[in-house]
Design an enzyme around this catalytic site. Structure first.
Site, PDB file in Angstrom:
ATOM      1  N   ARG A  21     -11.055  16.522  18.890  1.00 33.21           N
ATOM      2  CA  ARG A  21     -11.440  15.807  17.651  1.00 33.21           C
ATOM      3  C   ARG A  21     -12.795  15.123  17.840  1.00 33.21           C
ATOM      4  O   ARG A  21     -13.619  15.093  16.928  1.00 33.21           O
ATOM      5  CB  ARG A  21     -10.373  14.778  17.267  1.00 33.21           C
ATOM      6  CG  ARG A  21      -9.115  15.440  16.753  1.00 33.21           C
ATOM      7  CD  ARG A  21      -8.334  14.516  15.847  1.00 33.21           C
ATOM      8  NE  ARG A  21      -7.018  15.059  15.585  1.00 33.21           N
ATOM      9  CZ  ARG A  21      -6.133  14.518  14.769  1.00 33.21           C
ATOM     10  NH1 ARG A  21      -6.417  13.403  14.122  1.00 33.21           N
ATOM     11  NH2 ARG A  21      -4.959  15.068  14.588  1.00 33.21           N
TER      12      ARG A  21
ATOM     13  N   HIS B 124       4.826  10.293  19.623  1.00 31.03           N
ATOM     14  CA  HIS B 124       5.003  11.233  18.502  1.00 31.03           C
ATOM     15  C   HIS B 124       3.626  11.642  17.966  1.00 31.03           C
ATOM     16  O   HIS B 124       3.349  12.816  17.726  1.00 31.03           O
ATOM     17  CB  HIS B 124       5.842  10.581  17.393  1.00 31.03           C
ATOM     18  CG  HIS B 124       5.750  11.275  16.057  1.00 31.03           C
ATOM     19  ND1 HIS B 124       4.639  11.143  15.229  1.00 31.03           N
ATOM     20  CD2 HIS B 124       6.576  12.129  15.417  1.00 31.03           C
ATOM     21  CE1 HIS B 124       4.814  11.887  14.141  1.00 31.03           C
ATOM     22  NE2 HIS B 124       5.986  12.482  14.226  1.00 31.03           N
TER      23      HIS B 124
ATOM     24  N   LYS C  39      -7.229   7.908  13.593  1.00 29.88           N
ATOM     25  CA  LYS C  39      -7.069   6.453  13.481  1.00 29.88           C
ATOM     26  C   LYS C  39      -6.761   5.785  14.815  1.00 29.88           C
ATOM     27  O   LYS C  39      -6.651   4.568  14.876  1.00 29.88           O
ATOM     28  CB  LYS C  39      -5.973   6.131  12.470  1.00 29.88           C
ATOM     29  CG  LYS C  39      -6.323   6.573  11.055  1.00 29.88           C
ATOM     30  CD  LYS C  39      -5.522   5.790  10.016  1.00 29.88           C
ATOM     31  CE  LYS C  39      -5.484   6.530   8.703  1.00 29.88           C
ATOM     32  NZ  LYS C  39      -4.463   7.603   8.718  1.00 29.88           N
TER      33      LYS C  39
ATOM     34  N   GLU D 126       1.742  15.071  17.867  1.00 29.16           N
ATOM     35  CA  GLU D 126       1.257  15.557  16.550  1.00 29.16           C
ATOM     36  C   GLU D 126      -0.172  16.106  16.692  1.00 29.16           C
ATOM     37  O   GLU D 126      -0.499  17.180  16.180  1.00 29.16           O
ATOM     38  CB  GLU D 126       1.308  14.389  15.558  1.00 29.16           C
ATOM     39  CG  GLU D 126       0.667  14.622  14.205  1.00 29.16           C
ATOM     40  CD  GLU D 126       0.675  13.337  13.349  1.00 29.16           C
ATOM     41  OE1 GLU D 126       1.751  12.723  13.193  1.00 29.16           O
ATOM     42  OE2 GLU D 126      -0.402  12.941  12.854  1.00 29.16           O
ATOM     43  N   TYR D 127      -1.016  15.369  17.418  1.00 29.67           N
ATOM     44  CA  TYR D 127      -2.391  15.837  17.640  1.00 29.67           C
ATOM     45  C   TYR D 127      -2.371  17.192  18.354  1.00 29.67           C
ATOM     46  O   TYR D 127      -3.151  18.092  18.034  1.00 29.67           O
ATOM     47  CB  TYR D 127      -3.158  14.840  18.529  1.00 29.67           C
ATOM     48  CG  TYR D 127      -3.795  13.670  17.829  1.00 29.67           C
ATOM     49  CD1 TYR D 127      -3.072  12.862  16.956  1.00 29.67           C
ATOM     50  CD2 TYR D 127      -5.124  13.335  18.065  1.00 29.67           C
ATOM     51  CE1 TYR D 127      -3.650  11.759  16.346  1.00 29.67           C
ATOM     52  CE2 TYR D 127      -5.721  12.245  17.456  1.00 29.67           C
ATOM     53  CZ  TYR D 127      -4.975  11.449  16.600  1.00 29.67           C
ATOM     54  OH  TYR D 127      -5.568  10.373  16.004  1.00 29.67           O
TER      55      TYR D 127
ATOM     56  N   SER E 202       7.640   7.400  10.756  1.00 29.09           N
ATOM     57  CA  SER E 202       6.814   8.591  10.588  1.00 29.09           C
ATOM     58  C   SER E 202       7.252   9.408   9.386  1.00 29.09           C
ATOM     59  O   SER E 202       8.419   9.450   9.038  1.00 29.09           O
ATOM     60  CB  SER E 202       6.895   9.479  11.827  1.00 29.09           C
ATOM     61  OG  SER E 202       6.208  10.686  11.567  1.00 29.09           O
TER      62      SER E 202
ATOM     63  N   ARG F 216      -0.212  -9.598  -0.870  1.00 32.13           N
ATOM     64  CA  ARG F 216      -1.169 -10.720  -0.900  1.00 32.13           C
ATOM     65  C   ARG F 216      -1.854 -10.780  -2.261  1.00 32.13           C
ATOM     66  O   ARG F 216      -1.960 -11.833  -2.874  1.00 32.13           O
ATOM     67  CB  ARG F 216      -2.195 -10.536   0.218  1.00 32.13           C
ATOM     68  CG  ARG F 216      -2.992 -11.758   0.544  1.00 32.13           C
ATOM     69  CD  ARG F 216      -3.670 -11.581   1.874  1.00 32.13           C
ATOM     70  NE  ARG F 216      -4.241 -10.229   1.981  1.00 32.13           N
ATOM     71  CZ  ARG F 216      -5.539  -9.963   2.096  1.00 32.13           C
ATOM     72  NH1 ARG F 216      -6.404 -10.937   2.112  1.00 32.13           N
ATOM     73  NH2 ARG F 216      -5.961  -8.720   2.196  1.00 32.13           N
TER      74      ARG F 216
ATOM     75  N   ALA G 275       0.880  -1.186   0.000  1.00 31.94           N
ATOM     76  CA  ALA G 275       0.000   0.000   0.000  1.00 31.94           C
ATOM     77  C   ALA G 275       0.914   1.230   0.000  1.00 31.94           C
ATOM     78  O   ALA G 275       2.121   1.104  -0.205  1.00 31.94           O
ATOM     79  CB  ALA G 275      -0.912  -0.049   1.221  1.00 31.94           C
TER      80      ALA G 275
END
Ligand code: 6PG
Length: 472
Positions: A287, A185, A260, A189-190, A128, A34, A12
């Site tokens: 959030r 981290h 996430k 970041e948030y 990251s 896969r 991905a």
């Protein structure tokens, strides 16, 4: 047949870019997905002499030099366990599996034990920098056995971002330490993002600055001590036009922030380790609140309190917000590093905070000039209790705390919600309070539950019949 130096499973966005990065650095990379079609499509658009696609996991494993080094770039959670299951039946003793996803550090601790009990080596590698970082140099946080790291350090340090010639990759500590640091981290970041968003609220709602002016302000801020990737992209965002209308794109983006889960894990860990990470937590809660769009729209009229905007749009306001943002940023990192300090004690990790700050300086989302100051602080004193106590940070906080207070008061008076800023000043004031109000909490606990209390004047645990008030 020449063997491949390393293998990547999962093609991905992050996996394919990381594979290209490793290949660019001169290593022969076996790649496997896969669904083979994904790998074929990737190679068709990115042909590279060092990339070798295999259709079966057996061929992929056979193609690797020993000890085999395999990076899993698959979705965190159950898919990682599944791949490990099918991979380990094909591996030999001492082969090394690296998990490069955003795995929960508890899973990494478990997997390290399970995989190593079977004679293989396991590294949980925090990576990251998003797509761009993976492709051209991410920040890398490897955790696991040092012995396994020795086999992969050359490759990981070569593909990592560089700052002043130093690789933004260094061994972090045993088992889940690398993924833990990556998690923090993300928690930071948030907070960085929330503080910037609150500065935007203040500038827009109190200062009435236009998007073009906001772009200039953030651009200007990026020339000074706030210089960072997130400030830089924020300035860019304000300049973008909507391709579908006459509006600026930022004004048509829905105000619901997704997540996430790594920010939430950070806050869970703050609770588990007894760390005050209230600013980081407020960023996660903000959030959640943003996601309640329907309720907010409904409440907008219902809870209208008609506050006057009594703020003047001028440079003084902009400078105060800048100082408030920088002071809060110091406090956010103080909380993040405090959390890592407490986790190190809990998990018996020997974390080097100067080295961690150096890793964050380039390649990752929170990269910033400011990280040099954190690295310096921990180089000077590796056992620093709290970043706010470092001489240089202490001086900045003392200089800027006034602006943080003023901006917070202004926001509250004018009805602008800035939970990260207000948590920052509350944390600063709580931390510098030699005597808090917790004597009353202890008295209440002892009153209703005989939980006992300690005294300031003698050792021991005490209980008092608080209901029997002396009347004389
Ligand atoms: C990174 C980022 C990355 C993270 C995204 C989105 O370091 O490259 O932290 O790992 O997944 O920033 O995170 P949220 O979806 O939780 O905002």
């Amino acid at each position: 047949m020449k063997k491949n130096n390393i293998g990547v499973i999962g093609l991905a966005v992050m996996g394919s870019n990381l594979a290209l990065n490793i290949a660019d650095n001169g290593y022969d990379v076996a790649i496997y997905n896969r669904t083979t079609k994904v790998g074929e499509d990737f190679l068709a658009t990115n042909p590279h002499k060092n990339l070798h696609l295999y259709k079966t996991m057996e061929e992929f494993v056979d193609s690797l030099e020993k000890p085999r080094k395999i990076i899993l770039m698959v979705q965190a959670g159950a898919p990682v366990d599944k791949v490990i299951e099918s991979l380990t039946v094909l591996l030999d003793k001492d082969d090394i599996i690296m998990d490069g996803g955003n795995s929960n550090f508890n899973d990494t601790i478990r997997r390290t034990q399970e995989v190593e009990e079977r004679g293989f080596k396991f590294l949980g590698v925090g990576i990251s920098g998003g797509e761009e970082g993976a492709r051209f140099g991410p920040a890398i946080m490897p955790g696991g056995s040092e012995d396994a790291y020795a086999h992969v350090s050359e490759i990981l340090e070569k593909i990592a971002a560089k700052k002043d010639g130093e690789a933004c990759c260094a061994y972090i500590g045993d088992n889940g330490a690398g993924h833990y640091v990556k998690m923090v981290h993300n928690g930071i970041e948030y907070a960085d993002m929330q503080l910037i968003a609150e500065s935007y609220s203040l500038l827009k709602n109190l200062g009435n600055f236009s998007n073009a002016e906001l772009a200039d302000i953030f651009n200007y801020w990026n020339q000074g001590e706030l210089e960072s990737y997130l400030i830089e992209i924020t300035a860019d965002i304000f300049k973008v036009k909507d391709p579908d209308s006459d509006a600026d794109l930022i004004d048509v983006v829905l105000d619901k922030a997704a997540q996430k889960g790594t920010g939430k894990w950070t806050v869970e860990e703050a609770l588990n380790t007894g760390t005050d990470a209230s600013l980081l937590a407020s960023s996660v809660f903000a959030r959640f609140m943003s996601a309640q769009k329907d309720q907010r729209v409904f409440a907008e009229d219902l809870l209208n309190v008609n506050l006057e905007n009594d703020v003047e749009k001028n440079q003084e306001l902009v400078e105060k917000i800048r100082q408030a943002l920088y002071a809060s940023k110091i406090i956010a990192y103080a909380q993040g590093f405090d959390l890592m300090k407490n986790a190190a004690i809990e998990h018996d990790w020997d974390l080097d905070f100067s080295s961690i700050a150096k890793i964050f300086r380039e390649g990752c989302i929170i990269r910033a000039r400011f990280l040099n100051r954190i690295a310096d602080a921990y180089t000077k004193n590796p056992k620093l209790h709290n970043l706010m106590l470092d001489e240089a940070f202490k001086n900045t906080l003392i200089d800027y705390q006034d602006s943080l207070r003023e901006v917070s008061v202004l926001a509250i008076k004018n009805g602008v919600s800035i939970p990260a800023f207000t948590n920052a000043i509350a944390y600063f004031d709580a931390y510098r309070q030699g005597r808090s109000n917790a004597n009353l909490i202890q008295a209440q606990r002892d009153y209703f539950g005989a939980h006992t209390f300690e005294r300031i004047d003698k050792e021991g645990s005490f209980h008092h019949q608080w209901g029997e008030v002396n009347e004389d």
